[in-house]
Design a protein around this motif. Structure first.
Motif, short mmCIF file in Angstrom:
data_model
loop_
_atom_site.label_atom_id
_atom_site.label_comp_id
_atom_site.label_asym_id
_atom_site.label_seq_id
_atom_site.Cartn_x
_atom_site.Cartn_y
_atom_site.Cartn_z
N LEU A 142 35.53 25.91 16.01
CA LEU A 142 36.65 26.78 15.61
C LEU A 142 36.76 27.36 14.09
O LEU A 142 36.05 26.53 13.36
CB LEU A 142 37.95 25.84 15.81
N MET A 143 36.98 28.60 14.14
CA MET A 143 37.40 29.03 12.77
C MET A 143 38.05 28.06 11.92
O MET A 143 39.37 27.99 12.31
CB MET A 143 37.81 30.46 12.66
N ALA A 144 37.88 27.61 10.75
CA ALA A 144 38.55 26.84 9.97
C ALA A 144 39.19 27.84 8.71
O ALA A 144 38.36 28.33 8.09
CB ALA A 144 37.79 25.65 9.55
N VAL A 145 40.46 27.70 8.64
CA VAL A 145 40.87 28.52 7.68
C VAL A 145 41.98 27.67 6.76
O VAL A 145 41.92 26.46 6.62
CB VAL A 145 41.80 29.89 8.24
N HIS A 146 42.76 28.13 5.86
CA HIS A 146 43.34 27.65 4.81
C HIS A 146 44.39 26.55 5.52
O HIS A 146 45.03 26.91 6.69
CB HIS A 146 44.28 28.49 4.08
N PRO A 147 44.58 25.44 4.73
CA PRO A 147 45.66 24.32 5.65
C PRO A 147 46.97 24.79 5.96
O PRO A 147 47.67 24.74 6.83
CB PRO A 147 45.66 23.58 4.54
N GLN A 250 50.49 34.97 -1.99
CA GLN A 250 50.49 33.90 -2.89
C GLN A 250 50.74 32.65 -2.23
O GLN A 250 50.28 31.48 -2.92
CB GLN A 250 51.98 34.08 -3.69
N GLY A 251 51.02 32.50 -0.86
CA GLY A 251 51.07 31.30 -0.41
C GLY A 251 49.77 30.75 -0.08
O GLY A 251 49.56 29.35 -0.08
N PHE A 252 48.67 31.31 -0.02
CA PHE A 252 47.37 30.98 0.21
C PHE A 252 46.80 30.46 -1.10
O PHE A 252 45.88 29.63 -0.98
CB PHE A 252 46.48 32.11 0.84
N LEU A 253 47.21 30.82 -2.34
CA LEU A 253 47.03 30.33 -3.44
C LEU A 253 47.52 29.08 -4.12
O LEU A 253 47.52 28.38 -5.00
CB LEU A 253 46.86 31.25 -4.50
N ALA A 254 48.51 28.29 -3.04
CA ALA A 254 49.61 27.38 -3.57
C ALA A 254 49.41 26.23 -2.82
O ALA A 254 48.37 26.04 -1.80
CB ALA A 254 51.12 27.78 -3.16
N PHE A 255 49.87 24.89 -3.32
CA PHE A 255 49.62 23.75 -2.77
C PHE A 255 50.19 23.97 -1.43
O PHE A 255 51.28 24.35 -0.90
CB PHE A 255 50.51 22.75 -3.44
N MET A 259 57.97 23.69 2.66
CA MET A 259 59.08 23.04 2.86
C MET A 259 59.93 24.13 1.93
O MET A 259 59.61 24.89 0.99
CB MET A 259 59.28 21.75 1.87
N PRO A 260 61.16 24.22 2.46
CA PRO A 260 62.18 25.29 1.69
C PRO A 260 61.85 25.23 0.22
O PRO A 260 62.01 24.21 -0.61
CB PRO A 260 63.71 24.70 2.11
N GLY A 261 61.60 26.49 -0.51
CA GLY A 261 61.58 26.63 -1.84
C GLY A 261 60.05 26.76 -2.25
O GLY A 261 59.66 27.31 -3.38
N THR A 262 59.05 26.14 -1.59
CA THR A 262 57.72 26.29 -1.87
C THR A 262 57.02 27.57 -1.59
O THR A 262 57.69 28.25 -0.72
CB THR A 262 57.01 25.05 -1.10
N GLN A 263 56.14 27.86 -2.16
CA GLN A 263 55.48 29.24 -1.87
C GLN A 263 54.90 29.63 -0.45
O GLN A 263 55.09 30.44 0.08
CB GLN A 263 54.19 29.43 -2.99
N VAL A 264 54.52 28.36 -0.06
CA VAL A 264 53.98 28.71 1.50
C VAL A 264 55.19 28.89 2.46
O VAL A 264 55.00 29.67 3.28
CB VAL A 264 53.44 27.20 2.00
N TRP A 265 56.42 28.23 2.02
CA TRP A 265 57.42 28.51 3.01
C TRP A 265 58.01 29.88 2.72
O TRP A 265 58.48 30.67 3.68
CB TRP A 265 58.61 27.66 2.44
#
Length: 538
Positions: A142-147, A250-255, A259-265
């Motif tokens: 399977l293609m493995a992409v960012h977590p 930016q979400g791909f460059l963040a931890f 969760m609310p407030g995080t760049q991924v969120w």
């Protein structure tokens, strides 16, 4: 009691009892034994230490066994796996050095490393890399992409599709990249590129600028205009649309924490907003195509095809294909927009930076443009673009010389044989290096040389298997012609409207020769000074 130590005995319903020789307790005659819950502090830390030692021993043994070939030889790589984190710290601190060290360790073949406790197998072998990318069986690879990929891109993204549904939607995409469709896109690309270059000159002529953010904005505007332009007609919504895409990036460059407030969120919320806009666009596009409106963007060309597929399914008494719904179309067009953003931006920046230092190549581009486009202000058409043979060679060489996506990770779902001598275990992360492939086979591969793709040398034919910038196999980029044309249009307009120079940073000369991972690769610095090119008098 044994020499004042603790004794654990199984009893009744309790699992264990604890009897401490120094606590003064005694068993009362006729009283049943009772369990004392818990361990002493010393025992607790002894247990933790024992478990830690056990895990670390197991981890080292796992990597030792996993990198062993059938012949008994070992895959090259670190002498031991850094506990828990592996090579992640080095990869974050200096990604260029990390991946270069990995490439040199494996060349020409395979190497290993550990990434957060997971085995990574890195390939510089072209045939093995192609094998890694050729599988379309979710039980194998399977293609493995960012977590954070599923949180940011959503579970229905093309990267996560396999099997019949994936084949069906890719077949539907053929309607998006016909000669007629590509010709329509070229004229749209021309207008956006001209407008942005004019803005750069008006605001920054003669001033040094880091060109990357300017090119990114131009590329985002072009993609939006080409893919769904007529339906992004709300100014406020369009501004928020662009901001939402930035949040996703930016979400791909963040931890990787959603969760609310995080760049991924924020990236996830950006995706949800974009999908809402594109669902409305898909419905409007279908309505327009049913009224006989001439296709004006990618969404229109696909809406036409989807309406045909819906009618075909109805005639056969079947449900329409899943990808023809407004929701599925929105998901896919969002994927196109996102996929075209970073990769194309990186290649546009490389094109600008490299040609600033190759006046010989730029002179040939300008000669071709003058011959094909005596009036440089005239809109470029698909027909004229298809005649830009040398400009296309330059663009193809940029894509070979610096593939924007350096690797396409895969993850094994079962033991997967890579060579006769080595099988990657289940759960391994496979890293086929597209950069390594592009630096093999070609003559003087480390040099920028567009002539290699000319009719005399034909390295595009003799080294075709090494050119994997757009991937290979079932996930081969469907938009490769669109992306290539976009680069050619930009080159044609920039070359005929501007002179430009590049300054390499003096404080870090070595860094200036390398590149950045953001996550696609960029020049370490792209400090450009633009000047308006004088239009020759008639």
């Amino acid at each position: 009691m044994l020499n004042g130590t603790e004794v654990l005995l199984p009893i009744g319903e309790a699992d264990f009892i604890q009897w401490n020789a120094f606590n003064g307790s005694a068993m009362m005659p006729g009283k049943p034994m009772t369990a004392v819950v818990g361990f002493s502090t010393i025992s607790y830390w002894k247990l933790v230490a024992a478990l830690l030692v056990l895990y670390l021993t197991w981890e080292q043994a796992y990597f030792l066994a996993s990198r062993k070939k059938k012949s008994g030889k070992m895959l090259p790589g670190p002498h031991y796996a850094v506990p828990f984190v592996g090579g992640v710290i080095q990869m974050v601190i200096n990604p260029f050095k990390f991946w270069e060290d990995q490439r040199l360790a494996s060349f020409p073949g395979l190497s290993y490393n550990s990434i957060l406790g997971k085995l990574m197998v890195f390939s510089t072998d072209v045939e093995v890399s192609r094998k890694m990318l050729s599988v379309n069986d979710e039980s194998s690879l399977l293609m493995a992409v960012h977590p954070s990929a599923k949180a940011i891109l959503g579970p229905n993204n093309l990267a996560f599709m396999h099997g019949p549904a994936h084949k069906a939607i890719r077949k539907s995409f053929l309607a998006l990249f016909t000669r007629k469709a590509l010709g329509t896109y070229v004229e749209l690309q021309d207008g956006i590129v001209r407008a942005h270059i004019s803005q750069w000159l008006a605001a920054n002529e003669g001033r040094e600028i880091e060109i990357r953010p300017f090119i990114r904005d131009m590329n985002a505007a072009t993609s939006q205009h080409v893919f769904a332009g007529p339906y992004l007609d709300d100014e406020a919504e369009r501004a928020k649309f662009s901001a939402a895409f930035m949040d996703m990036t930016q979400g791909f460059l963040a931890f990787p924490l959603c969760m609310p407030g995080t760049q991924v969120w924020k990236g996830k919320q950006g995706r949800l907003f974009i999908l809402g806009v594109l669902r409305k666009a898909a419905a409007r596009s279908k309505a327009a195509m049913q009224l006989g409106v001439e296709p004006r963007c990618l969404m229109d060309f696909w809406a036409l095809r989807c309406l045909e597929e819906i009618a075909e399914a109805a005639a056969a008494g079947m449900a329409p294909p899943g990808h023809t719904s407004d929701e599925a179309m929105a998901d896919t067009v969002m994927d196109f927009l996102f996929a075209s953003q970073d990769a194309s931006t990186a290649s546009l920046v490389w094109l600008t930076a490299v040609l600033a230092e190759r006046p010989d190549v730029l002179a040939e581009v300008r000669e071709e443009q003058a011959r094909l486009r005596p009036d440089p202000s005239a809109t470029i058409t698909g027909e004229v673009l298809n005649q830009m043979t040398y400009s296309r060679q330059v663009v193809k060489e940029v894509l070979r010389y610096r593939p924007p996506a350096p690797m396409v990770p895969q993850i094994t779902q079962a033991d997967f044989p890579l060579t006769e001598d080595y099988t990657a275990p289940k759960g391994a992360l496979l890293m086929p290096s597209l950069i390594a492939a592009s630096m093999q086979g070609y003559k003087d591969a480390d040099k920028f040389d567009p002539d290699r793709f000319g009719p005399e040398r034909k390295e595009d034919v003799t080294c075709a298997k090494n050119f994997m910038t757009f991937g290979f196999g079932p996930h081969y980029c469907v938009g490769r012609e669109y992306a290539t044309n976009h680069l050619i249009v930009y080159l044609a307009i920039l070359a005929t409207s501007c002179n430009w120079t590049r300054r390499r940073t003096q404080a870090s000369t070595d860094d200036s020769k390398n590149w950045l991972y953001l996550p696609t690769i960029y020049p370490h610095d792209s400090l450009i000074t633009l000047h308006r090119k004088a239009v020759p008098s008639a």
